[in-house]
Design a protein around this motif. Structure first.
Motif, mmCIF file in Angstrom:
data_model
loop_
_atom_site.group_PDB
_atom_site.id
_atom_site.type_symbol
_atom_site.label_atom_id
_atom_site.label_comp_id
_atom_site.label_asym_id
_atom_site.label_seq_id
_atom_site.Cartn_x
_atom_site.Cartn_y
_atom_site.Cartn_z
ATOM 1 N N LYS A 153 0.791 -1.365 0.095
ATOM 2 C CA LYS A 153 -0.112 -0.006 -0.008
ATOM 3 C C LYS A 153 0.821 1.209 -0.046
ATOM 4 O O LYS A 153 0.642 2.197 -0.749
ATOM 5 N N VAL A 154 1.811 1.339 0.800
ATOM 6 C CA VAL A 154 2.744 2.494 0.991
ATOM 7 C C VAL A 154 3.521 2.620 -0.439
ATOM 8 O O VAL A 154 3.660 3.794 -0.894
ATOM 9 N N LYS A 155 3.796 1.370 -0.819
ATOM 10 C CA LYS A 155 4.814 1.439 -2.011
ATOM 11 C C LYS A 155 3.862 2.283 -3.042
ATOM 12 O O LYS A 155 4.368 3.190 -4.122
ATOM 13 N N GLU A 156 2.789 1.967 -3.214
ATOM 14 C CA GLU A 156 1.743 2.249 -4.518
ATOM 15 C C GLU A 156 1.769 3.886 -3.746
ATOM 16 O O GLU A 156 1.648 4.668 -5.215
ATOM 17 N N LEU A 157 1.400 4.358 -2.913
ATOM 18 C CA LEU A 157 1.415 5.807 -2.542
ATOM 19 C C LEU A 157 2.944 6.410 -2.780
ATOM 20 O O LEU A 157 2.952 7.693 -2.794
ATOM 21 N N GLU A 158 3.720 6.030 -2.432
ATOM 22 C CA GLU A 158 5.102 6.443 -2.756
ATOM 23 C C GLU A 158 5.305 6.873 -4.342
ATOM 24 O O GLU A 158 6.271 7.677 -4.439
ATOM 25 N N LEU A 159 4.690 6.181 -5.291
ATOM 26 C CA LEU A 159 4.739 6.561 -6.565
ATOM 27 C C LEU A 159 4.074 7.787 -6.855
ATOM 28 O O LEU A 159 2.988 8.044 -6.657
ATOM 29 N N GLY A 160 4.911 8.797 -7.216
ATOM 30 C CA GLY A 160 4.582 10.121 -7.282
ATOM 31 C C GLY A 160 4.455 10.861 -5.999
ATOM 32 O O GLY A 160 4.037 11.992 -6.005
ATOM 33 N N PHE A 161 4.856 10.267 -4.968
ATOM 34 C CA PHE A 161 4.915 10.855 -3.577
ATOM 35 C C PHE A 161 5.881 10.176 -2.672
ATOM 36 O O PHE A 161 5.400 9.494 -1.878
ATOM 37 N N PRO A 162 7.067 10.477 -3.187
ATOM 38 C CA PRO A 162 8.328 9.829 -2.406
ATOM 39 C C PRO A 162 8.329 9.990 -1.128
ATOM 40 O O PRO A 162 8.832 9.021 -0.362
ATOM 41 N N GLU A 163 8.019 10.955 -0.495
ATOM 42 C CA GLU A 163 8.162 11.381 0.727
ATOM 43 C C GLU A 163 7.129 10.915 1.849
ATOM 44 O O GLU A 163 6.862 11.457 2.875
ATOM 45 N N PHE A 164 6.127 9.995 1.017
ATOM 46 C CA PHE A 164 4.975 9.670 1.634
ATOM 47 C C PHE A 164 5.152 9.165 3.206
ATOM 48 O O PHE A 164 4.462 9.560 4.101
#
Length: 452
Positions: A411-422
């Motif tokens: 889940k975190v990996k999906e959100l880090e695409l386009g938002f690396p500092e998630f």
């Protein structure tokens, strides 16, 4: 991933995605439901609680739904399956996807009938000015023939947009229709504010009565309205998320969609509440003795046309603007509803988009025709089943699946695409836990409240 081929379409621009997704969310719920709820629940107090609920309940769920779609890059059924590698989990995920897919299909069945009424009222406003009294009476009357005419016309418009695909159909039309919506609202607002009684309505809407803010009924109404306003559990956001580029910052996009959607609801209130008070000045009865709203469900079809009628030729012209606005809002939602089954069938069976859109549109339209012929018995029932049972149930399942079955790491990996500092952001620290523990409780509360 089963859909990793390059043939899958995506949105061409950020603005295109935001306007299409906000358009999917902006429907009659914002323009008709929201002001009606506000008018029934203390105006400003409701507005305040609603804004809080949008951020606390709807926004985190919107991120989940869009993330599931973008992760799966597919229709709702295959996207849910992609969240886990466990065979049983995949099977259950597929079932959840099917439940989710039943929502837009069931909603579209009754929504298009209402969309048809709006088209008829729009035509009726035109024939009224042209002095074609017989046509006006037919268009504004309630008959099986008129309902069929409106419903079928609404389906044809919906299918014509969906068959164009994501870029040439949905995005192209959303980027035209949504700005038109704001312009029409602006014109209506200025016009209404020039009438007697409008300022009173504006005060009622914008100044909260803080004694009502903690009212249980109001909080639940605001929570439900926020939830439905963003079509959580309606699959539209999941399917639009699946067309979103992996380079985009997902929480930011979700926030933009939330803001546009909320802005429309807010502006609708700015137009409808003062309009109600103008109508009251003109002697149209709106509230009953006990302060409850008369004809809340038909506000758009009874109270506002009466107000337009009382304002002479200008009023008639603005009736055209108003119903055009509602038709646009209804269409930007219906195209996202039809897109859900069309995406599934064309991806699974590799069918061409145009025939698929027409065949599926015709199948759902056939169900609508059955409702039109048995209106008294079926319309309310379908509305209740779709909005009080199917949609919240789908939302709860998406939430449990997104929170518990979909691994945190993935889940975190999906959100880090386009938002690396998630992971470093406060949102990244709070959201995974929030989705797991808080969201299911909130959704369950919405379900519980709808039975209350």
């Amino acid at each position: 991933m089963n859909q990793s081929d390059q043939s899958r379409e995506s949105f061409g621009s950020r603005l295109g995605f935001i306007l299409a997704a906000a358009g999917a969310a902006v429907g009659l719920g914002n323009i008709w439901g929201f002001p009606t709820q506000a008018a029934s629940n203390g105006g400003g107090a409701f507005l305040l609680v609603y804004l809080v609920m949008i951020l606390v309940v709807a926004f985190p769920m919107l991120v989940v739904e869009m993330a599931i779609g973008r992760h799966g890059q597919a229709n709702p059924v295959d996207s849910m399956k992609s969240l886990t590698s466990h065979p049983v989990g995949k099977h259950i995920g597929g079932l959840v996807g099917w439940v989710g897919l039943s929502v837009p299909s069931a909603v579209l069945a009754f929504y298009s009938i209402v969309g048809g009424w709006l088209i008829c009222f729009l035509f009726g406003a035109v024939t009224d000015i042209l002095g074609m009294d017989t046509a006006t009476a037919w268009l504004k009357g309630f008959s099986v023939e008129r309902n069929l005419f409106g419903t079928i016309l609404f389906y044809v418009l919906t299918v014509l947009i969906v068959q164009g695909g994501v870029k040439q159909g949905i995005e192209k039309w959303s980027t035209r229709l949504m700005p038109a919506l704001f312009v029409l609202f602006g014109v209506l607002f200025i016009y209404i504010m020039l009438q007697d009684g409008a300022v009173e309505g504006l005060k009622h809407y914008l100044i909260p009565d803080f004694s009502k803010v903690m009212d249980r009924k109001l909080i639940l109404a605001a929570m439900g309205q926020g939830f439905f306003s963003l079509t959580i559990g309606g699959c539209s956001m999941l399917i639009y998320g699946s067309y979103l580029s992996k380079k985009e910052n997902l929480p930011k996009m979700a926030m933009n969609v939330t803001l546009v959607d909320t802005a429309v609801a807010f502006i609708a209130g700015l137009v409808v509440m003062p309009a109600m008070f103008v109508a009251m000045q003109k002697g149209v009865q709106i509230y009953a003795e006990d302060g409850s709203l008369l004809s809340s469900d038909t506000l758009v079809f009874t109270v506002l046309p009466l107000m337009f009628d009382s304002l002479g030729l200008f009023g008639q012209l603005f009736a055209i603007v108003f119903f055009l606005l509602l038709v646009i809002a209804a269409l930007t939602s219906s195209i996202s509803m039809l897109e859900c089954p069309v995406a599934l069938v064309s991806e699974r069976f590799k069918t061409k988009r145009t025939p698929t859109s027409w065949v599926l549109g015709a199948l759902i339209a056939a169900f609508s025709v059955v409702i039109v012929y048995n209106f008294g018995a079926m319309f309310g029932l379908v509305v209740t089943v779709a909005t009080q049972y199917l949609q919240p149930t789908a939302a709860l399942m998406f939430c449990l699946f997104g929170g518990w079955v979909w691994h945190r790491h993935s889940k975190v990996k999906e959100l880090e695409l386009g938002f690396p500092e998630f992971q470093q952001s406060w949102f990244g620290k709070v959201w995974p836990l929030y989705v797991k523990f808080v969201c299911p409780v909130l959704v369950a509360t919405v379900i519980w409240a709808s039975f209350g």
